[in-house]
Design a protein around this motif. Structure first.
Motif, mmCIF file in Angstrom:
data_model
loop_
_atom_site.group_PDB
_atom_site.id
_atom_site.type_symbol
_atom_site.label_atom_id
_atom_site.label_comp_id
_atom_site.label_asym_id
_atom_site.label_seq_id
_atom_site.Cartn_x
_atom_site.Cartn_y
_atom_site.Cartn_z
ATOM 1 N N ASP A 93 0.882 -1.008 -0.559
ATOM 2 C CA ASP A 93 0.019 -0.156 0.303
ATOM 3 C C ASP A 93 1.280 1.704 0.144
ATOM 4 O O ASP A 93 1.926 1.256 -0.073
ATOM 5 N N ALA A 94 0.473 2.115 -0.308
ATOM 6 C CA ALA A 94 1.220 3.555 -0.033
ATOM 7 C C ALA A 94 1.826 3.822 1.044
ATOM 8 O O ALA A 94 2.891 4.929 1.392
ATOM 9 N N ASP A 95 1.505 3.317 2.191
ATOM 10 C CA ASP A 95 1.393 3.651 3.470
ATOM 11 C C ASP A 95 2.522 2.079 3.735
ATOM 12 O O ASP A 95 3.184 2.273 4.904
ATOM 13 N N SER A 96 2.731 1.131 2.571
ATOM 14 C CA SER A 96 3.877 0.230 3.775
ATOM 15 C C SER A 96 5.171 0.161 3.969
ATOM 16 O O SER A 96 5.597 1.157 3.128
ATOM 17 N N LEU A 97 5.717 0.079 4.662
ATOM 18 C CA LEU A 97 6.667 -0.213 4.640
ATOM 19 C C LEU A 97 7.891 -1.542 4.420
ATOM 20 O O LEU A 97 7.090 -1.938 5.905
ATOM 21 N N MET A 98 8.641 -1.788 4.268
ATOM 22 C CA MET A 98 8.896 -3.261 4.556
ATOM 23 C C MET A 98 10.721 -3.317 4.547
ATOM 24 O O MET A 98 11.066 -2.419 3.413
ATOM 25 N N GLU A 99 11.459 -4.105 5.672
ATOM 26 C CA GLU A 99 12.825 -3.949 5.963
ATOM 27 C C GLU A 99 13.586 -5.142 4.374
ATOM 28 O O GLU A 99 12.738 -5.986 3.855
ATOM 29 N N GLY A 100 14.803 -4.810 3.784
ATOM 30 C CA GLY A 100 14.648 -5.295 3.164
ATOM 31 C C GLY A 100 15.214 -6.876 3.578
ATOM 32 O O GLY A 100 14.878 -7.225 2.282
ATOM 33 N N ASP A 101 15.866 -7.075 4.122
ATOM 34 C CA ASP A 101 15.598 -8.754 4.844
ATOM 35 C C ASP A 101 14.096 -9.697 4.634
ATOM 36 O O ASP A 101 14.603 -10.112 4.559
ATOM 37 N N ALA A 102 13.389 -8.826 5.237
ATOM 38 C CA ALA A 102 12.026 -9.210 4.625
ATOM 39 C C ALA A 102 11.971 -9.884 3.698
ATOM 40 O O ALA A 102 11.231 -10.024 3.552
ATOM 41 N N ILE A 103 12.644 -8.358 2.743
ATOM 42 C CA ILE A 103 11.512 -8.818 1.142
ATOM 43 C C ILE A 103 11.955 -9.432 0.551
ATOM 44 O O ILE A 103 12.041 -11.299 0.193
ATOM 45 N N VAL A 104 13.743 -9.768 1.143
ATOM 46 C CA VAL A 104 14.204 -11.034 0.544
ATOM 47 C C VAL A 104 14.358 -12.125 1.191
ATOM 48 O O VAL A 104 13.965 -13.703 0.591
ATOM 49 N N GLU A 105 13.727 -12.626 2.619
ATOM 50 C CA GLU A 105 12.962 -13.756 3.156
ATOM 51 C C GLU A 105 12.127 -14.207 2.192
ATOM 52 O O GLU A 105 12.006 -15.384 2.306
ATOM 53 N N MET A 106 11.139 -13.912 1.878
ATOM 54 C CA MET A 106 10.131 -13.782 1.634
ATOM 55 C C MET A 106 9.984 -14.370 -0.471
ATOM 56 O O MET A 106 9.897 -15.267 -0.353
#
Length: 605
Positions: free
Chosen positions: A194-207
């Motif tokens: 969403d426009a207000d979402s934030l995600m850590e790079g490590d979380a994205i890689v884990e996914m």
């Protein structure tokens, strides 16, 4: 290959068993409450209205018991360890950021922060696509200018993309569908935000690694953590989400198994599966029941499951964040859209080929909005029954300072009320106990601060409950009367309301509360004491809404009420976002002011 299949079959059997037990417990609790009420009402002659009241009580209590079951099921820590791919990442991944009339400065700064974070987490290129549906020409022009600033600051040529649709057909779902149709072939995986979402790079890689480890996984949903709340209402909701949601979400994950939820954001999808299975129909007829599907995420999860793909909720993935409404009114505006979207699912629940659990999820979503109406109907029907057939000692005399128990029937009524109250409190009390045993209270400012916050959370939300119930009841009524609520814009940041603004937004609640007390006093004086916990908050709705929309008192160097772990140890992605935002001028711009944005100074070379 036999052992994994056996493990999968064993897991499915356990999921089915847990589902059956939870449903039976909820129904049995509702039936038990209705039986007690019938036994009580029959003491002075059973009336048709009393039977109707018992049915409403049965459904309403079953819903409360269902929520309690989710909490109880989630108390046990999970031993499930999701498989993850340990080798080199091969998937081509894009992060999708849909925007519509948002502040481009804050939104694009989030993209810059996530781009830098994921670039530090992996050398494998991850692309970002900002998909604009903004209709305001001034905002659209500002988006282009600030995208140029984003590109200059990050050097993301070839990895960062921006496009604005000329027509916002289908809103967010249509925006993503259009992107997949045009560019989806370039990617294997897509992280939808969403426009207000934030995600850590490590979380994205884990996914990405978890998606690569299971080729049958079509969608992986994280549990977003609410951050950045500033108002009293926002902070209490933020605390409740951080303290209680992990337990309830774990229960939900256990119940849903491979037919899990999709909440529309902070989730990764397999592009091929999503594009092939999730084409949404345009429902026949006009809104609110026809037209484009508002709550598209639940439908997309059901369509993926129908096509044989797993949909999973992994609550152990850390580094997934979002923001939430800062006032009761903003919460009610968003809830109005969800109400219309969930009631639309009545048109979809019988679609061919859907999994039985997907149909149950649709029914559950509908009931989430019907339940407050049933509670209101129960109260009204009890009053009507009392007016038309007033039994002696039906309720304690309200002029007494303390309830009296002149008969076994009255004692049963008191016991029933206590039992229903217990269904509301038991999961939260057990979750608090679990947090104490597991040591989770340290992240909430210590044991004493966490307990104070739990108590304050209970008191404040109990007071606001009749007000929120009134908004939900109005939403259901508006939908049933054929009124389309549309997709109102989100007001992010400061949502402070004056007393006059709060009165304008809630005067119907005040009038309903006044009518409730008037009827109780003049027609059924003995029932008045039972209406006070509902009617008094309704009378004070403007005051409550205005006060809770104000900024909470800041604390310097110590924990404060409703402290969350993300405040004591600020996540790296939030710090990075603040750093990016501080370097961009102006630091924050409200959507209404975007037209006057100055041209950004682009960094050189």
């Amino acid at each position: 290959m036999a052992r994994p299949r056996q493990s999968e079959e064993s897991l499915q059997r356990r999921v089915l068993l847990v589902r059956a037990v939870a449903v039976l417990l909820a129904l049995a609790t509702g039936a038990g409450a209705a039986a007690i009420f019938i036994q009580y009402a029959a003491a002075d002659g059973l009336t048709p209205m009393a039977v109707f009241s018992a049915l409403l009580l049965c459904f309403s209590t079953s819903w409360l018991a269902w929520g309690a079951c989710l909490g109880l099921i989630g108390l046990k820590p999970s031993r499930f360890r999701a498989p993850r791919h340990e080798g080199p990442i091969a998937s081509r991944t894009v992060v999708i950021v849909p925007v519509c009339n948002e502040d481009p400065v804050v939104t694009f700064a989030r993209v810059a922060a996530m781009y830098r974070s994921v670039s530090a987490a992996t050398a494998v290129p991850v692309h970002f696509a900002i998909l604009s549906d903004s209709r305001d020409p001034g905002i659209a022009a500002a988006e282009e200018r600030w995208f140029a600033r984003l590109m200059a600051d990050t050097g993301g040529a070839g990895r960062l993309f921006y496009r604005r649709r000329s027509q916002n057909t289908g809103r967010k779902a249509g925006n993503i569908e259009d992107f997949f149709a045009r560019s989806g072939g370039a990617y294997d995986l897509a992280l939808i935000l969403d426009a207000d979402s934030l995600m850590e790079g490590d979380a994205i890689v884990e996914m990405i690694r978890r998606m690569e480890a299971d080729p049958s996984l079509g969608l992986l949903q994280t549990l977003p953590v609410v951050v950045r709340a500033q108002s009293i209402f926002g902070r209490v909701m933020q605390f409740a989400a951080a303290f209680f949601s992990p337990v309830f979400s774990r229960g939900l994950a256990r119940l849903q198994g491979r037919t899990g939820p999709f909440w529309g954001h902070n989730a990764m999808v397999r592009v091929e599966a999503f594009a092939a299975a999730c084409g949404l129909p345009v429902l026949s007829g006009p809104p609110p029941f026809g037209g484009h599907i508002l709550s598209h995420d639940y439908v997309e999860a059901a369509l993926l499951a129908r096509a044989g793909w797993k949909v999973r909720l992994d609550i152990d993935i850390r580094g997934s964040y979002e923001e939430a409404p800062e006032s009761v009114v903003e919460h009610a505006k968003r809830d109005r859209r969800w109400c219309q979207g969930n009631l639309q699912h009545l048109r979809i629940i019988g679609a061919p080929g859907l999994k039985a659990w997907s149909r149950f999820v649709f029914l559950q979503g509908v009931f989430a909005y019907i339940a407050p109406v049933l509670w209101a109907g129960f109260l009204i029907s009890v009053v009507v029954d009392h007016v038309t057939q007033p039994p002696p000692n039906y309720f304690p005399d309200p002029h007494q300072f303390f309830p009296v128990f002149p008969s076994d029937e009255t004692a049963k009524a008191i016991g029933l009320a206590i039992g229903i109250f217990g269904l509301l409190m038991m999961p939260k009390l057990l979750t608090t106990l679990e947090a104490l045993i597991a040591g989770r209270t340290k992240g909430f400012g210590g044991t004493w601060n966490a307990l104070k916050s739990v108590l304050a959370d209970f008191l404040l939300l109990s007071f606001l409950a009749p007000i929120l119930m009134a908004y939900q009841t109005r939403s259901v009524w508006q939908v049933l009367m054929g009124r389309d609520g549309g997709w109102p814009a989100n007001l992010r940041g400061d949502a402070r309301l004056s007393l006059a603004e709060a009165w304008a937004a809630s005067r119907f609640i005040v009038l309903a509360g006044a009518a409730c007390l008037t009827i109780g006093y003049f027609l059924t004086t003995q029932i008045l004491v039972w209406l006070l916990p509902v009617a008094v908050p309704m009378l004070l709705a403007p005051v409550a809404i205005s006060l809770t929309s104000r900024a909470a008192r800041p604390a310097v160097g110590r924990a404060r009420l409703f402290t969350t772990p993300e405040e004591l140890a600020v996540p790296a992605i939030l710090t990075l976002h603040d750093r990016v935002l501080a370097g961009w001028q102006p630091v924050a711009v409200a959507p209404a002011e975007v037209k006057s944005l100055p041209e950004p100074e682009l960094a050189r070379g």
